[in-house]
Design a protein around this motif. Structure first.
Motif, PDB file in Angstrom:
ATOM      1  N   GLY A  57     -45.819  12.690 -32.285  1.00 58.78           N
ATOM      2  CA  GLY A  57     -46.771  13.287 -33.215  1.00 58.78           C
ATOM      3  C   GLY A  57     -48.187  12.992 -32.779  1.00 58.78           C
ATOM      4  O   GLY A  57     -48.607  13.383 -31.700  1.00 58.78           O
ATOM      5  N   ALA A  58     -48.922  12.288 -33.596  1.00 58.90           N
ATOM      6  CA  ALA A  58     -50.314  11.952 -33.294  1.00 58.90           C
ATOM      7  C   ALA A  58     -50.491  10.465 -33.011  1.00 58.90           C
ATOM      8  O   ALA A  58     -51.581   9.923 -33.133  1.00 58.90           O
ATOM      9  N   ARG A  59     -49.411   9.788 -32.616  1.00 57.81           N
ATOM     10  CA  ARG A  59     -49.476   8.330 -32.446  1.00 57.81           C
ATOM     11  C   ARG A  59     -48.603   7.883 -31.284  1.00 57.81           C
ATOM     12  O   ARG A  59     -47.537   8.440 -31.032  1.00 57.81           O
ATOM     13  N   MET A  60     -49.052   6.844 -30.594  1.00 61.78           N
ATOM     14  CA  MET A  60     -48.284   6.252 -29.506  1.00 61.78           C
ATOM     15  C   MET A  60     -47.259   5.286 -30.101  1.00 61.78           C
ATOM     16  O   MET A  60     -47.610   4.376 -30.848  1.00 61.78           O
ATOM     17  N   ALA A  61     -45.994   5.501 -29.797  1.00 60.04           N
ATOM     18  CA  ALA A  61     -44.930   4.610 -30.256  1.00 60.04           C
ATOM     19  C   ALA A  61     -44.563   3.665 -29.124  1.00 60.04           C
ATOM     20  O   ALA A  61     -44.547   4.046 -27.955  1.00 60.04           O
ATOM     21  N   VAL A  62     -44.271   2.420 -29.470  1.00 63.59           N
ATOM     22  CA  VAL A  62     -43.959   1.392 -28.486  1.00 63.59           C
ATOM     23  C   VAL A  62     -42.550   0.868 -28.754  1.00 63.59           C
ATOM     24  O   VAL A  62     -42.300   0.224 -29.762  1.00 63.59           O
ATOM     25  N   GLY A  63     -41.626   1.146 -27.835  1.00 64.34           N
ATOM     26  CA  GLY A  63     -40.255   0.651 -27.930  1.00 64.34           C
ATOM     27  C   GLY A  63     -40.123  -0.622 -27.117  1.00 64.34           C
ATOM     28  O   GLY A  63     -39.457  -0.635 -26.081  1.00 64.34           O
ATOM     29  N   TYR A  64     -40.729  -1.696 -27.576  1.00 60.10           N
ATOM     30  CA  TYR A  64     -40.824  -2.951 -26.823  1.00 60.10           C
ATOM     31  C   TYR A  64     -39.474  -3.553 -26.451  1.00 60.10           C
ATOM     32  O   TYR A  64     -39.377  -4.336 -25.505  1.00 60.10           O
TER      33      TYR A  64
END
Length: 98
Positions: A57-64
């Protein structure tokens, strides 16, 4: 007495990498606004070998949880917008020594 840990299953004997994820991320995007407006190419989604960074969407997701701890995000972000730390002791990637 031996200190060798015994494995119980075939899967445990064959693994090369395992991830022991902590409940809290060791990777942090400092400003999501910089990702949204100042980085049109979303470079971290290209150079991370673990594909940890995803544009959603409009955000960076972090799958740490899948981080390989290589540190490429620490040096690859042209805006220095990613804070990378080592995971807490006992967490992170586990390499099998052959």
């Amino acid at each position: 007495m031996s200190n060798v840990q015994k494995t119980n299953t075939l899967e445990e004997k064959q693994y090369l990498l395992r991830f022991r994820a902590d409940s809290q991320s060791h990777l942090h995007v400092l400003s999501h606004d910089i990702c949204a407006t100042g980085c049109p190419d979303k470079l971290c989604t290209l150079f991370c070998p673990g594909e940890v960074y995803k544009w959603e969407g409009a955000r960076m997701a972090v799958g740490y949880e899948g981080c390989h701890e290589c540190g490429s995000c620490r040096i690859g972000c042209p805006h220095e917008n990613i804070k990378w730390e080592y995971p807490k002791g006992g967490h992170g990637i586990v390499f099998r020594l052959a």
